[in-house]
Design an enzyme around this catalytic site. Sequence first.
Site, PDB file in Angstrom:
ATOM      1  N   TYR A   1      13.641  -2.398 -18.850  1.00 44.08           N
ATOM      2  CA  TYR A   1      12.816  -2.593 -20.046  1.00 44.08           C
ATOM      3  C   TYR A   1      11.935  -3.827 -19.909  1.00 44.08           C
ATOM      4  O   TYR A   1      12.119  -4.634 -19.001  1.00 44.08           O
ATOM      5  CB  TYR A   1      13.693  -2.693 -21.303  1.00 44.08           C
ATOM      6  CG  TYR A   1      14.392  -4.014 -21.507  1.00 44.08           C
ATOM      7  CD1 TYR A   1      15.508  -4.374 -20.761  1.00 44.08           C
ATOM      8  CD2 TYR A   1      13.923  -4.937 -22.449  1.00 44.08           C
ATOM      9  CE1 TYR A   1      16.142  -5.591 -20.956  1.00 44.08           C
ATOM     10  CE2 TYR A   1      14.557  -6.158 -22.657  1.00 44.08           C
ATOM     11  CZ  TYR A   1      15.664  -6.469 -21.898  1.00 44.08           C
ATOM     12  OH  TYR A   1      16.285  -7.679 -22.079  1.00 44.08           O
TER      13      TYR A   1
ATOM     14  N   LYS B   1      15.635  -6.508 -14.877  1.00 48.46           N
ATOM     15  CA  LYS B   1      15.665  -6.439 -16.348  1.00 48.46           C
ATOM     16  C   LYS B   1      16.180  -5.068 -16.801  1.00 48.46           C
ATOM     17  O   LYS B   1      15.396  -4.191 -17.185  1.00 48.46           O
ATOM     18  CB  LYS B   1      14.264  -6.735 -16.896  1.00 48.46           C
ATOM     19  CG  LYS B   1      14.268  -7.181 -18.345  1.00 48.46           C
ATOM     20  CD  LYS B   1      12.947  -7.821 -18.696  1.00 48.46           C
ATOM     21  CE  LYS B   1      12.747  -8.018 -20.182  1.00 48.46           C
ATOM     22  NZ  LYS B   1      13.744  -8.862 -20.824  1.00 48.46           N
TER      23      LYS B   1
ATOM     24  N   GLU C   1      21.383 -19.607 -18.027  1.00 51.08           N
ATOM     25  CA  GLU C   1      20.323 -19.334 -18.999  1.00 51.08           C
ATOM     26  C   GLU C   1      20.993 -18.943 -20.312  1.00 51.08           C
ATOM     27  O   GLU C   1      22.229 -18.878 -20.390  1.00 51.08           O
ATOM     28  CB  GLU C   1      19.401 -18.207 -18.495  1.00 51.08           C
ATOM     29  CG  GLU C   1      20.132 -16.890 -18.264  1.00 51.08           C
ATOM     30  CD  GLU C   1      19.241 -15.764 -17.724  1.00 51.08           C
ATOM     31  OE1 GLU C   1      18.019 -15.815 -17.894  1.00 51.08           O
ATOM     32  OE2 GLU C   1      19.808 -14.814 -17.146  1.00 51.08           O
TER      33      GLU C   1
ATOM     34  N   LEU D   1      17.237 -14.126 -15.136  1.00 49.21           N
ATOM     35  CA  LEU D   1      16.036 -13.304 -15.233  1.00 49.21           C
ATOM     36  C   LEU D   1      14.814 -14.184 -14.959  1.00 49.21           C
ATOM     37  O   LEU D   1      14.722 -15.291 -15.502  1.00 49.21           O
ATOM     38  CB  LEU D   1      15.927 -12.703 -16.644  1.00 49.21           C
ATOM     39  CG  LEU D   1      14.795 -11.684 -16.737  1.00 49.21           C
ATOM     40  CD1 LEU D   1      15.260 -10.336 -16.202  1.00 49.21           C
ATOM     41  CD2 LEU D   1      14.297 -11.537 -18.157  1.00 49.21           C
TER      42      LEU D   1
END
Length: 287
Positions: free
Chosen positions: A33, A146, A179, A203
Amino acid sequence: MPELAYVNGRIMPIEEAKVPINDRGYHFADAVYEFISGYHGRLFAFEAHLDRLERSLRALSFPPISRDSIREAIEKIFQAAALDNGGVYLQISRGVAPRNHPFPINVQPQIIITVRSLPETPRAYLENGIHVITVTDIRWGRCDIKTVQLLPNVLARQQALDAGAQDAIFISPEGVVREATSSNLFIVKDNTLQTHPLTPNILPGVTRGCLLEICREEGIPVQEIFFNHHTLLSADEVFITSTVAEVLPVTRIDGRSIGAGCPGPLTQRLRTLLETQAGKTDSINKK
Ligand code: PMP
């Protein structure tokens, strides 16, 4: 204007949009996505999102999908929605096939796109910063792709909310700060930014990339290095970055105050610079 959905070439009100129960995104999270924001009718960092999408598709050995056709589909639904500030969600699954682990033969990737107004970041978060907790990173080894496989992120975010915080920061079992649940993380120490280098464990955020570019232009030093919980807590400033959050100050971590306990000057400056680059504040100022 109703919330719109695009399903394999057709645009419709979101209530009418359906996906088959044999979609592999549903069974196996076999889908990727992107989420892209648009301000004043213009999509921000569109090509960077398409670059990352192509990278994700390649990493999962999806068949090639025309970049131009995806770009056109996104532009079409974004324009149809006619939103001043809108967010476009795009998801591509490997296809629809009876549940079975191996890649199915002769299936078409399923492309869905939805568009809706961008959520407003609460003013209090910008003025006071958000509070976060730290959690052990239990995610898989390819967080750089992702995919829609986000259950650890969902659980960590809920754990944060249950603890009275707004977000959670993943820390590897070895103690490396990675993260947040849907954002990258930066710290400021002695006027230098530090953030996790691009590895399979985080990411590659488009906002992170934009911010690094801004820092190069502005001569703000950045180190892409690993750091631990202690360094995180003793930072002068901490902030997270994402398409939705943009640059969002973090002022409390695991119940401890960060820096002066309020959003720091570099964080605020970078938020303004990013908003200008995204074309968000420019048009507001022109009004
Ligand atoms: N890390 C994770 C885990 C995310 O889910 C996101 C947002 N999708 C980000 C970082 C930030 O990426 P971007 O700046 O491209 O929105």
